[in-house]
Every structure is written in C-alpha cells, then in structure tokens.
Scaffold this motif. Structure first.
Motif, PDB file in Angstrom:
ATOM      1  N   GLN A  96       4.072   3.768  -1.306  1.00 32.37           N
ATOM      2  CA  GLN A  96       4.923   4.133  -2.557  1.00 32.37           C
ATOM      3  C   GLN A  96       6.310   3.886  -2.153  1.00 32.37           C
ATOM      4  OE1 GLN A  96       3.992   8.244  -3.549  1.00 32.37           O
ATOM      5  NE2 GLN A  96       1.744   7.724  -3.832  1.00 32.37           N
ATOM      6  N   GLN A 116      -5.422  11.387   4.996  1.00 32.12           N
ATOM      7  CA  GLN A 116      -6.482  11.259   6.240  1.00 32.12           C
ATOM      8  C   GLN A 116      -5.851  10.881   7.395  1.00 32.12           C
ATOM      9  OE1 GLN A 116      -8.870   7.760   4.612  1.00 32.12           O
ATOM     10  NE2 GLN A 116      -9.969   9.041   3.094  1.00 32.12           N
ATOM     11  N   GLU A 119       0.156   9.316   3.431  1.00 36.01           N
ATOM     12  CA  GLU A 119       0.051   9.303   2.028  1.00 36.01           C
ATOM     13  C   GLU A 119      -1.469   9.403   1.531  1.00 36.01           C
ATOM     14  OE1 GLU A 119       1.948   5.936   0.090  1.00 36.01           O
ATOM     15  OE2 GLU A 119       3.913   6.514   0.848  1.00 36.01           O
ATOM     16  N   SER A 120      -2.536   9.020   2.280  1.00 37.39           N
ATOM     17  CA  SER A 120      -3.735   9.050   1.779  1.00 37.39           C
ATOM     18  C   SER A 120      -4.290  10.411   2.229  1.00 37.39           C
ATOM     19  CB  SER A 120      -4.608   7.792   2.562  1.00 37.39           C
ATOM     20  OG  SER A 120      -4.831   8.045   3.705  1.00 37.39           O
ATOM     21  N   LYS A 174       0.735  -1.159  -0.184  1.00 31.22           N
ATOM     22  CA  LYS A 174      -0.020   0.150   0.030  1.00 31.22           C
ATOM     23  C   LYS A 174       1.062   1.387   0.155  1.00 31.22           C
ATOM     24  CE  LYS A 174      -3.830  -2.195   2.608  1.00 31.22           C
ATOM     25  NZ  LYS A 174      -4.632  -2.165   3.769  1.00 31.22           N
ATOM     26  N   ARG A 212      -5.135   9.136  10.703  1.00 26.50           N
ATOM     27  CA  ARG A 212      -5.366   7.882  10.963  1.00 26.50           C
ATOM     28  C   ARG A 212      -6.190   7.613  12.361  1.00 26.50           C
ATOM     29  NH1 ARG A 212      -0.473   3.896  13.592  1.00 26.50           N
ATOM     30  NH2 ARG A 212      -1.589   2.212  14.628  1.00 26.50           N
ATOM     31  N   ILE A 269       0.799   4.848   5.832  1.00 28.56           N
ATOM     32  CA  ILE A 269      -0.442   4.667   4.887  1.00 28.56           C
ATOM     33  C   ILE A 269      -1.471   6.075   5.188  1.00 28.56           C
ATOM     34  CG2 ILE A 269      -2.412   3.338   4.489  1.00 28.56           C
ATOM     35  CD1 ILE A 269      -0.737   0.857   5.103  1.00 28.56           C
ATOM     36  N   SER A 270      -1.478   6.425   6.542  1.00 32.44           N
ATOM     37  CA  SER A 270      -2.689   7.523   6.670  1.00 32.44           C
ATOM     38  C   SER A 270      -1.903   8.675   5.883  1.00 32.44           C
ATOM     39  CB  SER A 270      -2.748   7.459   8.067  1.00 32.44           C
ATOM     40  OG  SER A 270      -3.514   6.243   8.382  1.00 32.44           O
TER      41      SER A 270
END
Length: 441
Positions: A130, A364, A361-362, A128, A366, A358-359
């Motif tokens: 990069q 949003q 990069e999105s 998930k 966490r 992950i949060s």
C-alpha cells in the motif's frame, strides 16, 4: 598449439580460453615466452602449467608467476600415462583443463544479471504494498566477520544387532568434469559441501580410503585430489573452507609443520567452522590456540585404517565418526558472505524489507519452521534442507539404519538436498518390504 617463442604468440594467448604452458629451463630464459605468459596473466586467462623437465623447478620470475597454480609434472609418454593411484597424470591434466575452459563471469557481469533480477522482484513487491518504500532495517555490509562454531553433545554409539562395515573402493578412471551448478540467476555458483578433508599429503592413502567411505554414505566432501583443487591453490583452499559445514582434520606431526595445512586450519578457525579430529599418530604437540579451537569437538585416535573397523559399543568406528561429521555440520549456522558492491547489497536489503512489509500487511508470519530440520524458511527460500533418498530398515536381525547413508537414528539429518517443508511428517512402515520411511520424505 603454439610455439610461445615466436613473435605472434601473444595473439594466440588472447584468443585462447585456457593457457597450458609446457615449462622448461629454456622457456624460463626466453623473453618472448615471458611476455606471452604475462599477457595471459594480464587478461586473467586460466593457466594450467606443465613442468616438462625431470628434477627441475622454475625459479625467478616463472616460479613467482605460477605460484599457487595447480601444476603437473609430465616428462614423457610413459610418465604421462603411468598409473597414479587409480588414474594417471594425463587424465588429471585433461580434467583440470576441462574445468578451466568453462566461462566464468566477472564480478561486474554477475552483478549486472542480479541487478536486473532484483529490480524486477522489487517492482513486483511495489504492486503488492500500500505504501512505498517499506520500513527499512539497519544493516551493515560484512565481507568477512568472525563467526563462532556450535559445539554439540553426541549420543553414545550403541548397536545391539549386526552392524558390519564394508569398505568400497571408488576409482576416478572415468572422471569427467561435473556439470556446473547454477544459482537462481543462471550464473555458476560455489558448491556447498557437508565436509572438507584437511590433511597432510603423507597420509593420502589412508585419507583416500576414508573419503571413499564418506562417499558411500552420501556425504558431500571437498577433497583436493578428487576434482576440488582447481586453479589457484590458495583460492581453492579458501573456497573449500567457506563452502564446508565442518572440517574433518587428520592431525599428524607433519600436518603441524606444514605451512599450507596451518594456513588452511587458521582460516577455518577464522570462519568459525566446526571440526571433527582424527589423530593419526600419538604424542602430537599442539599450540594452545589449536587446542582451544578444537576443544569440545569430537576427537579420535586412529593410527591405521584397520582401527576404523573396530566396534564402539557394537558400532564400527568409521560409522561413529561419519555420524559425528553429520551432526556437527548440521548444527552449524549458515556461512554467508556479502561479497558484492554496496549498491547491490542495498538492493538485496530493499527486497528483503519489502517482503517483510508484505507479510506484515497480510497479517501472516513470513517465516515458517521446517518440520524436517527445524530451520526457519520462507516461500522464497530455495534448497537448504535434506531428506533421505531411500528407506530405513533393520531392527530385528540387522541393526536399524538408513540404507542410503547408514545413519542409525530415524530422525537423523538427511543426505539428499531438497527444499524445506512445514508439512507434518509421519514415520510410516511399508508392510510389503518391512521397511520404514518418512511421509512426506
């Protein structure tokens, strides 16, 4: 069944899951018996000792070997089945043996299972992101650190309508070993409790009644004679302190003089636990360090059970104390112990950093805020919150309270374990029954 004085006794010890030695003076004097018991200790077999001679205590090597074990005094059939409060010694022995028979994975076995699960989750995170590895945050493996408890200001109790206390007696005659609780890896885990009862045995009859009231109010309690004291007593006590959010302490002069009670209290202070204090007699002299430890926490002078039925501004004293236990416990921070190897701790941290990445990069956040308990949580959080299992009633003829746990406040801490939620909740009336509940719960 095996005669431990026979030469092949050690073989039977190796095959068993639990050893229940029947101890006598002759047992203590027999070298082969000692060898069999030492073999059980070497293999880390659970030992549930039974002292079979009246007015006799093991000394020398045997006294040291069973030190810290929960043992039973059973001399004959009459003694074994004679009622002891609401049970008998044989039933208690059976319960302890059932619990001891459960397989307990070693630390290495537990870590092996978690290693595998963590690596699978890390691989999912890799797909998930990069870039790998994620930005790492500095962390330190802390096996035990000093914590500081949170003190809260309690609202003055008040009830304008009828709020009667009814005591219910609970028996253990059909007590069975509870099903083991499993963590997310399918391994046995320690049971988190709302409260641990700390007392000296001279007050046991009084304390038992309070425990029964707590059970009827859906408060999960660690209580030594209700199945909590298993195996090594010192380890069981330490586990009770670590798993409890607050300690309900029944202070007495005998409590102050008891070595075990003092050890239990000191460890609770070390762990930064909250307290609710019941003084069971007047003029108790405390050392300054104990005064400092309980300062700012709720304290009550209760010299008999009947005093708990007295009203404080219309509220039974027992309900005032129970609501204090909930509110003090609800305010305490999580008690996290990183009781693992450095390698496993590193994997846990790597997974946490990957989820942060992950949060980010999105775009949003966490963590969310629970609309029920106001704690922070994320999509990976399991449990940790509570709701009410039934409904809120009263306010016209009877004092308003939650039926499940008798808490008066509509937004009081729940009594039923559940997951966190960030959904907006509405306090809704059911016109058919003239009751209220939160939607969603």
């Amino acid at each position: 069944f095996e005669n431990l004085s026979k030469p092949n006794a050690a073989c039977s010890v190796r095959r068993c899951n639990v050893l229940v030695p029947i101890l006598t003076a002759r047992f203590e004097q027999t070298p082969i018996c000692r060898g069999a018991l030492e073999e059980a200790r070497r293999l880390q077999k659970p030992i549930v000792p039974v002292i079979a001679i009246k007015d006799w205590r093991p000394e020398d090597w045997l006294g040291l070997m069973i030190a810290g074990c929960t043992f039973f005094r059973i001399f004959d059939k009459e003694n074994a089945y004679k009622p002891l409060f609401d049970n008998c010694r044989m039933m208690d022995l059976r319960f302890s043996t059932e619990v001891a028979c459960r397989p307990v994975p070693s630390q290495a076995e537990r870590e092996k299972v978690e290693f595998k699960a963590l690596k699978e989750k890390i691989e999912e995170c890799k797909g998930k992101l990069q870039a790998w590895p994620p930005t790492r945050k500095p962390r330190t493996l802390n096996i035990l650190t000093d914590r500081h408890p949170v003190r809260v200001t309690l609202v003055e109790p008040n009830a304008k309508l009828d709020f009667t206390h009814i005591h219910h007696t609970i028996t253990r005659l059909d007590m069975k070993a509870p099903a083991p609780m499993l963590d997310e890896y399918g391994l046995p885990k320690r049971r988190e409790v709302d409260c641990m009862i700390s007392y000296q045995w001279d007050n046991q009859i009084f304390v038992r009644k309070v425990y029964e009231d707590m059970s009827m109010r859906e408060i999960r309690v660690w209580f030594d004679i209700w199945g909590a004291m298993q195996g090594n007593t010192n380890e069981a006590m330490a586990t009770g302190v670590e798993c409890a959010k607050v300690l309900l302490v029944f202070l007495s002069k005998a409590y102050i003089d008891s070595v075990n009670c003092q050890m239990e209290f000191r460890y609770a202070v070390k762990r930064g636990k909250g307290f609710v204090i019941i003084r069971t007699e007047p003029n108790i002299q405390l050392d300054q360090w104990m005064i400092d430890a309980i300062q700012g926490f709720p304290q009550y002078e209760i010299y008999s059970y009947s005093a708990l039925e007295a009203l404080i501004n219309g509220v039974p004293t027992i309900d005032v104390i129970m609501q204090a236990v909930r509110k003090v416990g609800h305010a305490q921070p999580p008690d996290v112990v990183d009781d693992c190897s450095a390698e496993l701790f590193e994997l846990r941290c790597l997974l946490d950093d990957a989820r942060d990445a992950i949060s980010e990069e999105s775009g949003q956040s966490r963590f969310k805020t629970c609309t029920r308990c106001c704690q922070k949580f994320d999509d990976y959080t399991k449990g940790g919150c509570k709701n009410h299992r039934t409904y809120y009633m009263g306010g016209t003829i009877l004092e308003g309270r939650w039926v499940c746990c008798r808490q008066q406040a509509r937004d009081s801490p729940g009594c039923n374990s559940c997951d966190h939620t960030d959904v907006t909740r509405v306090f809704t009336q059911d016109l058919s029954y003239v009751t209220w509940t939160w939607v969603p719960p």
